[in-house]
Scaffold this active site. Structure first.
Site, PDB file in Angstrom:
ATOM      1  N   LYS A   1       0.653  -1.231  -0.011  1.00 13.65           N
ATOM      2  CA  LYS A   1      -0.050   0.071  -0.007  1.00 13.65           C
ATOM      3  C   LYS A   1       1.091   1.156   0.026  1.00 13.65           C
ATOM      4  O   LYS A   1       1.584   1.411   0.990  1.00 13.65           O
ATOM      5  CB  LYS A   1      -1.055  -0.042   1.229  1.00 13.65           C
ATOM      6  CG  LYS A   1      -1.686   1.346   1.433  1.00 13.65           C
ATOM      7  CD  LYS A   1      -2.831   1.004   2.454  1.00 13.65           C
ATOM      8  CE  LYS A   1      -3.597   2.439   2.276  1.00 13.65           C
ATOM      9  NZ  LYS A   1      -4.739   2.445   3.457  1.00 13.65           N
ATOM     10  N   LYS A  32      -2.428  -1.562  -3.778  1.00  9.50           N
ATOM     11  CA  LYS A  32      -2.847  -0.673  -3.901  1.00  9.50           C
ATOM     12  C   LYS A  32      -2.224   0.612  -3.927  1.00  9.50           C
ATOM     13  O   LYS A  32      -1.337   0.808  -3.247  1.00  9.50           O
ATOM     14  CB  LYS A  32      -3.714  -0.474  -2.682  1.00  9.50           C
ATOM     15  CG  LYS A  32      -4.558   0.755  -2.420  1.00  9.50           C
ATOM     16  CD  LYS A  32      -5.180   0.442  -0.933  1.00  9.50           C
ATOM     17  CE  LYS A  32      -6.003   1.612  -0.507  1.00  9.50           C
ATOM     18  NZ  LYS A  32      -6.073   2.172   0.440  1.00  9.50           N
TER      19      LYS A  32
HETATM   20  C1  PBG Z   1      -7.754   3.546   5.197  1.00  7.41           C
HETATM   21  C2  PBG Z   1      -7.856   3.303   3.613  1.00  7.41           C
HETATM   22  C3  PBG Z   1      -7.624   4.165   2.719  1.00  7.41           C
HETATM   23  C4  PBG Z   1      -8.087   3.522   1.522  1.00  7.41           C
HETATM   24  C5  PBG Z   1      -8.558   2.557   1.961  1.00  7.41           C
HETATM   25  N1  PBG Z   1      -8.537   2.069   3.506  1.00  7.41           N
HETATM   26  C6  PBG Z   1      -7.203   5.560   2.771  1.00  7.41           C
HETATM   27  C7  PBG Z   1      -5.744   5.838   3.217  1.00  7.41           C
HETATM   28  O1  PBG Z   1      -5.063   5.254   3.419  1.00  7.41           O
HETATM   29  O2  PBG Z   1      -5.577   7.195   3.366  1.00  7.41           O
HETATM   30  C8  PBG Z   1      -8.311   4.201   0.195  1.00  7.41           C
HETATM   31  C9  PBG Z   1      -9.209   3.598  -0.698  1.00  7.41           C
HETATM   32  C10 PBG Z   1      -9.461   4.562  -1.832  1.00  7.41           C
HETATM   33  O3  PBG Z   1      -8.607   5.631  -2.270  1.00  7.41           O
HETATM   34  O4  PBG Z   1     -10.337   4.038  -2.603  1.00  7.41           O
HETATM   35  N2  PBG Z   1      -6.384   3.420   5.756  1.00  7.41           N
HETATM   36 ZN    ZN Z   2      -6.118   4.332   7.825  1.00  6.18          ZN
END
Ligand code: PBG
Ligand code: ZN
Length: 323
Positions: free
Chosen positions: A191, A244
Site C-alpha cells: 500500500k 494498492k
Molecule cells: C484507510 C484506507 C484508505 C483507503 C482504503 N483504506 C485511505 C488512506 O489510506 O488514506 C483508500 C481507498 C481508496 O482511495 O479508494 N487506511
Molecule cells: Zn487508515
C-alpha cells in the site's frame, strides 16, 4: 514470419484466443456506511458513490445482489472521533452494527471489513499518535481488538489497511485466540502513500489532520520493497494480499504474482475511479470501454480479484457481453 492477424479476423476467433476475462465473481465492491438515519449522501468527488446510513444501505445492497456481486468491502464513518479511535473497536460501532444487519439479511454475501483507525481518530492517522509521531507497537492491540470485534459481528474477511509493522501477526493471533481461526486475513501489503486516495478521504472523512502518511505507507518509487512487505505479511499469516493503488502499480502486481503463490487483489482506488468518471462526464472517453480495459489490464498484470467502485457497472457490462 508470423501472421498474428490470422487470429484477429473475426469476433469468434478473437474470443477463442482471448487470454484474460474479468469475472463478476472476482469483483469486490467498496461501500461506505455512516452513523445516523435516512442518509444517502453522494460523495462529490466520486460520482455514483454515496454514504449510506444502515437503514438506507439496503438500496445499494439490492443493486449489489442484482449485479451478481458476491463480496463487499465495508468502511465505516462514525459520528464520534477521539485520540485512540475507540469507535473502531466499540461493539456498537458503525461497522459492527452494519455487519450484523447485513449478515442477518444476506448470510451468503461476503463481507470484508477494512480494519484501520483513521476514520475513527480525531487526528485522522491510522495509528496512535504521540508528540506528532505515529506509534507502531502501541497501535497493534487496538487493531487486533478491532479485527476481533468485526469478526464477532459476522465479518467474513478481515482487511487491515493501516500499514503498521507486524499487524498481520497481531490480528492473526487475536482472531485465533478468540475462536476465529477460520477467518481469513486479507492484508493491504503493498500500500503506497498515494495521492490517488484523495476522493476516498472525502468519502470516509479520514484525511490526516496534520502531516501525511509517508512514515507508514510505502514510497511510490519502491517496487522492490513491495516484495518485502508481501513476504513479511505472508510469514505473519496473511491469506490474501492487496496491492494498492492499482493502475500506476501494475508492475508491482505482476512482480507479486510471479513471486508468491497467494491470491492477489488489486485495489482500483478512489482517485482512479474519479479520473475515469470525470473524463467520461465530459464525453472525452468511452466509460465502458475504458473501465473494462483497465480491469482487464489488472487481470493481465496478475490480479486474481479486483476491488473497484466500478463493480456494479462492470458487472452489468460483463453480463451484456455474455448475452
Ligand atoms: C484507510 C484506507 C484508505 C483507503 C482504503 N483504506 C485511505 C488512506 O489510506 O488514506 C483508500 C481507498 C481508496 O482511495 O479508494 N487506511
Ligand atoms: Zn487508515
Amino acid at each position: 514470419m508470423d501472421r498474428t492477424r490470422r487470429l484477429r479476423m473475426n469476433a469468434a476467433i478473437r474470443d477463442l484466443v482471448r487470454e484474460q476475462h474479468v469475472r463478476i465473481d472476482e469483483l469486490i465492491y467498496p461501500m461506505f456506511v455512516i452513523e445516523g438515519e435516512n442518509i444517502c449522501s453522494p460523495v462529490d468527488s466520486m460520482p455514483g458513490i454515496c454514504q449510506y446510513s444502515t437503514d438506507r444501505m439496503w438500496e445499494e445492497l439490492e443493486r449489489v445482489r442484482e449485479a451478481g456481486i458476491r463480496g463487499i468491502l465495508i468502511f465505516g464513518i462514525p459520528d464520534h472521533k477521539d485520540e485512540t479511535g475507540s469507535g473502531a473497536y466499540d461493539e456498537n460501532g458503525i461497522i459492527q452494527k452494519a455487519v450484523r444487519l447485513i449478515k442477518k439479511r444476506y448470510p451468503d454475501l461476503l463481507v470484508i471489513a477494512d480494519v484501520c483507525l483513521c476514520e475513527y481518530t480525531s487526528h485522522g492517522h491510522c495509528g496512535l499518535v504521540k508528540d506528532g509521531v505515529i506509534l507502531n507497537d502501541e497501535t497493534l492491540p487496538l487493531l487486533a481488538k478491532t479485527a476481533v470485534s468485526y469478526a464477532r459481528a459476522g465479518a467474513d474477511i478481515i482487511a487491515p489497511s493501516d500499514m503498521m509493522d507486524l499487524r498481520v501477526a497481531a490480528i492473526r493471533d487475536a482472531l485465533d485466540e478468540n475462536g476465529f481461526s477460520q477467518i481469513p486475513v486479507m492484508a493491504y501489503s503493498a500500500k503506497f502513500a498515494s495521492a490517488y486516495y484523495g476522493p476516498f478521504r472525502d468519502a470516509a472523512h479520514s484525511a490526516p489532520g496534520f502531516g501525511d502518511r509517508k512514515t507508514y505507507q510505502m514510497d511510490p518509487a519502491n517496487g522492490r520493497e513491495a516484495l518485502r512487505e508481501v513476504e513479511e505479511d505472508i510469514l505473519e499469516g496473511a491469506d490474501l494480499i492487496i496491492a494498492k493503488p492499482a493502475l500506476a502499480y501494475m508492475d508491482v502486481i505482476k512482480e507479486i504474482s510471479q513471486n508468491y503463490n497467494i491470491p492477489i487483489a488489486a485495489y482500483n482506488v478512489s482517485g482512479e475511479y474519479s479520473m475515469v468518471k470525470a473524463a467520461a462526464a465530459n464525453g472525452w472517453i468511452d466509460e465502458k470501454k475504458i473501465v473494462m480495459e483497465n480491469l482487464t489490464g489488472l487481470k493481465r498484470a496478475g490480479a486474481k480479484m479486483i476491488i473497484t467502485y466500478h463493480a456494479l457497472d462492470a458487472a452489468k457490462w460483463i453480463r451484456e457481453e455474455e448475452k
